[in-house]
Design a protein around this motif. Structure first.
Motif, PDB file in Angstrom:
ATOM      1  N   ILE A   1       0.864  -1.190   0.000  1.00 31.63           N
ATOM      2  CA  ILE A   1       0.000   0.000   0.000  1.00 31.63           C
ATOM      3  C   ILE A   1       0.894   1.231   0.000  1.00 31.63           C
ATOM      4  CG2 ILE A   1      -1.722   1.359   1.270  1.00 31.63           C
ATOM      5  CD1 ILE A   1      -2.965  -1.223   2.294  1.00 31.63           C
ATOM      6  N   SER A   2       0.690   2.074  -1.022  1.00 32.22           N
ATOM      7  CA  SER A   2       1.439   3.332  -1.140  1.00 32.22           C
ATOM      8  C   SER A   2       0.535   4.480  -0.720  1.00 32.22           C
ATOM      9  CB  SER A   2       1.857   3.566  -2.596  1.00 32.22           C
ATOM     10  OG  SER A   2       2.817   2.627  -3.011  1.00 32.22           O
ATOM     11  N   ILE A   3       1.054   5.332   0.167  1.00 25.05           N
ATOM     12  CA  ILE A   3       0.290   6.511   0.586  1.00 25.05           C
ATOM     13  C   ILE A   3       1.140   7.769   0.411  1.00 25.05           C
ATOM     14  CG2 ILE A   3      -1.215   5.248   2.182  1.00 25.05           C
ATOM     15  CD1 ILE A   3       0.531   6.222   4.502  1.00 25.05           C
ATOM     16  N   HIS A   4       0.471   8.856   0.067  1.00 32.78           N
ATOM     17  CA  HIS A   4       1.168  10.120  -0.199  1.00 32.78           C
ATOM     18  C   HIS A   4       1.467  10.884   1.080  1.00 32.78           C
ATOM     19  CE1 HIS A   4       1.081  10.880  -4.631  1.00 32.78           C
ATOM     20  NE2 HIS A   4       0.325   9.799  -4.569  1.00 32.78           N
ATOM     21  N   VAL A   5       2.706  11.377   1.181  1.00 31.15           N
ATOM     22  CA  VAL A   5       3.066  12.213   2.329  1.00 31.15           C
ATOM     23  C   VAL A   5       2.248  13.502   2.329  1.00 31.15           C
ATOM     24  CG1 VAL A   5       5.039  13.381   1.206  1.00 31.15           C
ATOM     25  CG2 VAL A   5       5.031  13.090   3.677  1.00 31.15           C
ATOM     26  N   GLU A   6       1.814  13.952   1.150  1.00 29.95           N
ATOM     27  CA  GLU A   6       1.040  15.208   1.051  1.00 29.95           C
ATOM     28  C   GLU A   6      -0.398  15.024   1.524  1.00 29.95           C
ATOM     29  OE1 GLU A   6       2.120  13.529  -1.652  1.00 29.95           O
ATOM     30  OE2 GLU A   6       3.890  14.588  -2.405  1.00 29.95           O
ATOM     31  N   ALA A   7      -0.832  13.756   1.691  1.00 29.84           N
ATOM     32  CA  ALA A   7      -2.255  13.485   1.916  1.00 29.84           C
ATOM     33  C   ALA A   7      -2.645  13.339   3.376  1.00 29.84           C
ATOM     34  CB  ALA A   7      -2.662  12.217   1.154  1.00 29.84           C
ATOM     35  N   THR A   8      -1.652  13.393   4.269  1.00 30.00           N
ATOM     36  CA  THR A   8      -1.971  13.204   5.690  1.00 30.00           C
ATOM     37  C   THR A   8      -0.976  13.937   6.595  1.00 30.00           C
ATOM     38  OG1 THR A   8      -2.123  11.572   7.485  1.00 30.00           O
ATOM     39  CG2 THR A   8      -0.692  11.003   5.651  1.00 30.00           C
ATOM     40  N   PRO A   9      -1.458  14.472   7.709  1.00 26.18           N
ATOM     41  CA  PRO A   9      -0.520  15.017   8.697  1.00 26.18           C
ATOM     42  C   PRO A   9       0.084  13.900   9.560  1.00 26.18           C
ATOM     43  CG  PRO A   9      -2.783  15.472   9.365  1.00 26.18           C
ATOM     44  CD  PRO A   9      -2.867  14.707   8.072  1.00 26.18           C
ATOM     45  N   HIS A  10      -0.343  12.655   9.351  1.00 26.17           N
ATOM     46  CA  HIS A  10       0.056  11.547  10.223  1.00 26.17           C
ATOM     47  C   HIS A  10       0.791  10.455   9.456  1.00 26.17           C
ATOM     48  CE1 HIS A  10      -2.448  13.507  13.132  1.00 26.17           C
ATOM     49  NE2 HIS A  10      -3.475  13.418  12.314  1.00 26.17           N
ATOM     50  N   ILE A  11       1.770  10.856   8.652  1.00 27.51           N
ATOM     51  CA  ILE A  11       2.423   9.872   7.782  1.00 27.51           C
ATOM     52  C   ILE A  11       3.095   8.758   8.580  1.00 27.51           C
ATOM     53  CG2 ILE A  11       4.623  11.163   7.518  1.00 27.51           C
ATOM     54  CD1 ILE A  11       2.791   9.160   4.751  1.00 27.51           C
ATOM     55  N   HIS A  12       3.731   9.105   9.688  1.00 31.58           N
ATOM     56  CA  HIS A  12       4.448   8.101  10.488  1.00 31.58           C
ATOM     57  C   HIS A  12       3.480   7.022  10.991  1.00 31.58           C
ATOM     58  CE1 HIS A  12       6.633   6.408  13.932  1.00 31.58           C
ATOM     59  NE2 HIS A  12       7.745   6.873  13.390  1.00 31.58           N
ATOM     60  N   GLY A  13       2.413   7.460  11.620  1.00 32.37           N
ATOM     61  CA  GLY A  13       1.429   6.511  12.154  1.00 32.37           C
ATOM     62  C   GLY A  13       0.745   5.720  11.046  1.00 32.37           C
ATOM     63  N   ALA A  14       0.495   6.369   9.937  1.00 35.20           N
ATOM     64  CA  ALA A  14      -0.194   5.691   8.833  1.00 35.20           C
ATOM     65  C   ALA A  14       0.680   4.576   8.259  1.00 35.20           C
ATOM     66  CB  ALA A  14      -0.566   6.703   7.757  1.00 35.20           C
ATOM     67  N   LEU A  15       1.980   4.828   8.149  1.00 34.63           N
ATOM     68  CA  LEU A  15       2.883   3.788   7.631  1.00 34.63           C
ATOM     69  C   LEU A  15       2.979   2.625   8.621  1.00 34.63           C
ATOM     70  CD1 LEU A  15       5.620   6.123   6.118  1.00 34.63           C
ATOM     71  CD2 LEU A  15       4.142   4.569   4.805  1.00 34.63           C
ATOM     72  N   GLN A  16       3.007   2.952   9.914  1.00 32.23           N
ATOM     73  CA  GLN A  16       3.020   1.879  10.929  1.00 32.23           C
ATOM     74  C   GLN A  16       1.762   1.022  10.805  1.00 32.23           C
ATOM     75  OE1 GLN A  16       3.384   4.258  14.553  1.00 32.23           O
ATOM     76  NE2 GLN A  16       5.404   3.350  14.896  1.00 32.23           N
ATOM     77  N   LYS A  17       0.655   1.699  10.552  1.00 34.12           N
ATOM     78  CA  LYS A  17      -0.628   1.002  10.432  1.00 34.12           C
ATOM     79  C   LYS A  17      -0.610   0.010   9.258  1.00 34.12           C
ATOM     80  CE  LYS A  17      -5.353   2.666  11.071  1.00 34.12           C
ATOM     81  NZ  LYS A  17      -6.197   3.850  11.100  1.00 34.12           N
ATOM     82  N   ILE A  18       0.023   0.398   8.176  1.00 40.14           N
ATOM     83  CA  ILE A  18       0.099  -0.502   7.011  1.00 40.14           C
ATOM     84  C   ILE A  18       0.853  -1.773   7.383  1.00 40.14           C
ATOM     85  CG2 ILE A  18       0.961  -0.793   4.652  1.00 40.14           C
ATOM     86  CD1 ILE A  18       0.598   2.231   4.244  1.00 40.14           C
ATOM     87  N   ARG A  19       1.999  -1.598   8.047  1.00 35.57           N
ATOM     88  CA  ARG A  19       2.780  -2.788   8.436  1.00 35.57           C
ATOM     89  C   ARG A  19       2.031  -3.630   9.465  1.00 35.57           C
ATOM     90  NH1 ARG A  19       9.231  -1.298   8.602  1.00 35.57           N
ATOM     91  NH2 ARG A  19       9.593  -1.772   6.402  1.00 35.57           N
ATOM     92  N   GLN A  20       1.338  -2.955  10.369  1.00 34.66           N
ATOM     93  CA  GLN A  20       0.558  -3.707  11.372  1.00 34.66           C
ATOM     94  C   GLN A  20      -0.522  -4.555  10.705  1.00 34.66           C
ATOM     95  OE1 GLN A  20      -0.710  -0.569  13.973  1.00 34.66           O
ATOM     96  NE2 GLN A  20       1.339  -0.409  14.899  1.00 34.66           N
ATOM     97  N   ALA A  21      -0.983  -4.092   9.549  1.00 29.27           N
ATOM     98  CA  ALA A  21      -2.018  -4.847   8.825  1.00 29.27           C
ATOM     99  C   ALA A  21      -1.402  -5.993   8.004  1.00 29.27           C
ATOM    100  CB  ALA A  21      -2.802  -3.904   7.920  1.00 29.27           C
ATOM    101  N   GLY A  22      -0.082  -6.153   8.109  1.00 35.65           N
ATOM    102  CA  GLY A  22       0.581  -7.255   7.411  1.00 35.65           C
ATOM    103  C   GLY A  22       0.852  -6.976   5.943  1.00 35.65           C
ATOM    104  N   VAL A  23       0.904  -5.688   5.604  1.00 40.92           N
ATOM    105  CA  VAL A  23       1.080  -5.284   4.204  1.00 40.92           C
ATOM    106  C   VAL A  23       2.385  -4.497   4.100  1.00 40.92           C
ATOM    107  CG1 VAL A  23       0.033  -3.862   2.367  1.00 40.92           C
ATOM    108  CG2 VAL A  23      -1.424  -5.224   3.868  1.00 40.92           C
TER     109      VAL A  23
END
Ligand code: DX5
Ligand code: ZN
Length: 218
Positions: free
Chosen positions: A87-109
């Motif tokens: 899952i690729s997410i844009h740094v421009e699209a969220t103020p919470h990039i760090h947490g969002a990336l952690q969430k992706i890995r937590q989901a096993g992706v």
């Protein structure tokens, strides 16, 4: 360095995803790139997680899901459940990039962070330890069929140098305007995952993927 080709299904026939996925598979491409657009972060709307889940039933390819959506952190679980492998997410699209990336890995992706052509590498410097891939947009996101922006190659070089310096391990993907010529520039700069939409589908898919492969090996 292992090279991967990722045909973008955005340029395929939307009424025939199953056979389009089969064409991509038969071409020997490793990934299928799936563009999710929300009509907010980018002007277009493409499709959502239910469509990805339907595609999943017809393909074993690596699903490389590029979320061009505002606040992607709200949509990670649904795309993970739908069968996304990356899952690729844009740094421009969220103020919470760090947490969002952690969430992706937590989901096993596998987690991937994206920067638009005008966004500097500095903006993702502090999350590079959290990602499996960095996607450097080589066009402004939102539409297929745009011209490759060669000035984005400086950022690919910068990322490859940072990876080396910090002893990190992530793929560098490029997306937009990739064809038999621009792919060589991107490879020289240090990219190893290549998204191609209109180039692959505006011709014979097998031949076009082979031409891209030859350019990488050439
Ligand atoms: C652009 C998308 C791309 C698009 C690339 O917003 O992210 O993935 O499909 O299409 P081409 O290869 O035609 O530039
Ligand atoms: Zn994309």
């Amino acid at each position: 360095m292992s090279y991967k080709i990722a045909p973008s299904i955005l340029a395929a026939d939307y009424a025939n995803f199953a056979s389009e996925l089969a064409r991509i598979d038969a071409s020997g491409a490793e990934y299928v790139h799936i563009d999710i657009m929300d009509g907010q972060f980018v002007p277009n709307i493409s499709w959502g997680a239910d469509v990805v889940a339907s595609m999943r039933k017809h393909s074993k390819l690596v699903f490389d899901c590029h979320l061009m959506v505002t606040n992607p952190e709200h949509h990670i679980e649904e795309f993970a459940r739908a069968g996304a492998d990356i899952i690729s997410i844009h740094v421009e699209a969220t103020p919470h990039i760090h947490g969002a990336l952690q969430k992706i890995r937590q989901a096993g992706v596998k987690a991937s962070v994206v920067i638009n052509p005008g966004t500097p590498v500095d903006s993702i410097k502090h999350v590079l330890n959290l990602v499996d891939q960095v996607l450097v947009m080589t066009v402004n996101p939102g539409f297929g069929g745009q011209a490759f922006l060669p000035e984005t190659m400086d950022k690919v070089r910068e990322l490859a140098a940072l990876r080396e310096e910090k002893g990190l391990d992530f793929d560098i993907e490029v997306d937009g305007g990739i064809d038999g010529q621009s792919i060589s520039q991107a490879k020289e700069a240090g990219a190893n995952v290549f998204v191609a939409g209109s180039y692959v589908f505006n011709g014979d898919v097998n031949e076009r993927v082979q031409t891209l492969r030859d350019a990488i090996n050439g």
